[in-house]
Scaffold this motif. Structure first.
Motif, PDB file in Angstrom:
ATOM      1  N   CYS A  21      13.494  20.737   8.887  1.00 49.91           N
ATOM      2  CA  CYS A  21      14.946  20.969   8.878  1.00 49.91           C
ATOM      3  C   CYS A  21      15.677  19.640   8.672  1.00 49.91           C
ATOM      4  N   ARG A  22      15.207  18.601   9.297  1.00 45.61           N
ATOM      5  CA  ARG A  22      15.834  17.291   9.135  1.00 45.61           C
ATOM      6  C   ARG A  22      15.722  16.817   7.682  1.00 45.61           C
TER       7      ARG A  22
ATOM      8  N   THR B 146      20.475  17.066   1.541  1.00 44.12           N
ATOM      9  CA  THR B 146      21.763  17.625   1.125  1.00 44.12           C
ATOM     10  C   THR B 146      22.955  16.875   1.693  1.00 44.12           C
ATOM     11  N   GLY B 147      22.728  16.051   2.708  1.00 44.44           N
ATOM     12  CA  GLY B 147      23.821  15.283   3.296  1.00 44.44           C
ATOM     13  C   GLY B 147      24.749  16.089   4.180  1.00 44.44           C
ATOM     14  N   VAL B 148      24.278  17.230   4.691  1.00 48.06           N
ATOM     15  CA  VAL B 148      25.134  18.016   5.579  1.00 48.06           C
ATOM     16  C   VAL B 148      25.154  17.377   6.971  1.00 48.06           C
ATOM     17  N   CYS B 149      25.999  17.902   7.835  1.00 50.42           N
ATOM     18  CA  CYS B 149      26.213  17.329   9.157  1.00 50.42           C
ATOM     19  C   CYS B 149      24.927  17.299   9.985  1.00 50.42           C
ATOM     20  N   PRO B 150      24.794  16.321  10.862  1.00 51.58           N
ATOM     21  CA  PRO B 150      23.581  16.212  11.689  1.00 51.58           C
ATOM     22  C   PRO B 150      23.455  17.318  12.734  1.00 51.58           C
ATOM     23  N   ASP B 151      24.476  18.159  12.881  1.00 59.11           N
ATOM     24  CA  ASP B 151      24.398  19.273  13.830  1.00 59.11           C
ATOM     25  C   ASP B 151      23.550  20.430  13.307  1.00 59.11           C
ATOM     26  N   ALA B 152      23.173  20.391  12.027  1.00 63.97           N
ATOM     27  CA  ALA B 152      22.401  21.485  11.436  1.00 63.97           C
ATOM     28  C   ALA B 152      20.931  21.343  11.814  1.00 63.97           C
ATOM     29  N   VAL B 153      20.570  21.966  12.925  1.00 62.27           N
ATOM     30  CA  VAL B 153      19.197  21.978  13.433  1.00 62.27           C
ATOM     31  C   VAL B 153      18.802  23.447  13.615  1.00 62.27           C
TER      32      VAL B 153
ATOM     33  N   ASP C 112      28.585  28.009   5.214  1.00 61.92           N
ATOM     34  CA  ASP C 112      28.571  27.138   4.046  1.00 61.92           C
ATOM     35  C   ASP C 112      27.583  25.990   4.219  1.00 61.92           C
ATOM     36  N   VAL C 113      27.502  25.429   5.427  1.00 58.67           N
ATOM     37  CA  VAL C 113      26.556  24.345   5.706  1.00 58.67           C
ATOM     38  C   VAL C 113      25.121  24.854   5.609  1.00 58.67           C
TER      39      VAL C 113
ATOM     40  N   ARG D 176      24.989  21.680  24.555  1.00 56.65           N
ATOM     41  CA  ARG D 176      25.286  22.870  23.767  1.00 56.65           C
ATOM     42  C   ARG D 176      25.366  22.508  22.293  1.00 56.65           C
ATOM     43  N   ARG D 177      24.511  23.116  21.501  1.00 55.93           N
ATOM     44  CA  ARG D 177      24.518  22.881  20.060  1.00 55.93           C
ATOM     45  C   ARG D 177      25.654  23.652  19.430  1.00 55.93           C
ATOM     46  N   ALA D 178      26.363  22.986  18.573  1.00 59.72           N
ATOM     47  CA  ALA D 178      27.462  23.646  17.869  1.00 59.72           C
ATOM     48  C   ALA D 178      26.892  24.596  16.824  1.00 59.72           C
ATOM     49  N   ALA D 179      27.592  25.670  16.599  1.00 59.59           N
ATOM     50  CA  ALA D 179      27.208  26.599  15.543  1.00 59.59           C
ATOM     51  C   ALA D 179      27.715  26.028  14.227  1.00 59.59           C
ATOM     52  N   VAL D 180      26.819  25.890  13.278  1.00 56.83           N
ATOM     53  CA  VAL D 180      27.235  25.390  11.976  1.00 56.83           C
ATOM     54  C   VAL D 180      27.755  26.559  11.146  1.00 56.83           C
ATOM     55  N   GLY D 181      28.579  26.255  10.187  1.00 57.63           N
ATOM     56  CA  GLY D 181      29.153  27.302   9.356  1.00 57.63           C
ATOM     57  C   GLY D 181      28.163  27.821   8.324  1.00 57.63           C
TER      58      GLY D 181
END
Length: 194
Positions: A137-138, A144-151, A26-27, A19-24
């Motif tokens: 996307c990667r 930007t250095g945001v979290c690796p969950d942002a896919v 802001d991210v 399950r992929r986490a939902a990013v905020g």
């Protein structure tokens, strides 16, 4: 000549879906606000931003995004028609930002795109693949250095989470994402357990 009967009779734990986490929001905004000054300023930059902003506003899957044809995008209605997917056929919302980037991309790209042509194309004029969009996307995420969950999938999950947070019924979430009502409840249940 090996005896594999013990291995074949073993009971392994079931492998559930990751399950992929939902990013905020802001991210998402940090990732999509990356300046083209440190990257290629060509039309491919506009294409990548348009596709990801469309994913964030409409909840399309990566396969649905790259499967869109030029005729599926209606600038006047700010919508895309999602069809040819394993999910339900539906309209997709195009936000103001996504529309702006889509128009920028369509003006800058060098190919003639009739209604039956792919909406998102490669530098050779062929349909953009799902893997290419994931790599784009990667690149934005790393720049930007945001979290690796942002896919791309997390953009879809973020839209569902925002709908639930705003009080949308599971039926609305299901219609927006093109999924069944039972599948939409996982987003509602996830919000209740936080």
């Amino acid at each position: 000549s090996y005896d594999c009967s013990k291995l074949l009779s073993c009971r392994f734990p079931q492998c559930g879906r990751v399950r992929r986490a939902a990013v905020g929001n802001d991210v998402i905004e940090i990732m999509l606000a990356v300046s083209p000054s440190d990257r290629d300023e060509s039309w491919t930059h506009a294409r990548d931003h348009a596709a990801l902003r469309l994913a964030a506003s409409s909840g399309l899957t990566t396969a649905e995004l790259v499967g869109l044809n030029r005729g599926d995008y209606n600038a006047r209605l700010s919508a895309v028609r999602v069809s040819g997917s394993h999910l339900n056929e539906r309209p997709g919302i195009v936000s103001t930002d996504a529309k702006e980037w889509l128009e920028r991309y369509l003006v800058a790209q060098p190919f003639e795109l009739p209604p039956t042509a792919p909406l998102f194309v490669t530098t050779r004029g062929t349909r953009l693949s799902a893997r290419s969009l994931q790599l784009a996307c990667r690149r934005l995420r790393q720049a930007t250095g945001v979290c690796p969950d942002a896919v791309p999938t997390s953009l879809r999950n973020a839209l569902a989470a925002n709908l639930v947070r705003l009080g949308a019924a599971p039926e609305v979430v299901a219609k927006t994402l093109g999924i069944g009502l039972a599948a939409a409840w996982r987003y509602v249940d996830a919000a209740e357990t936080r």
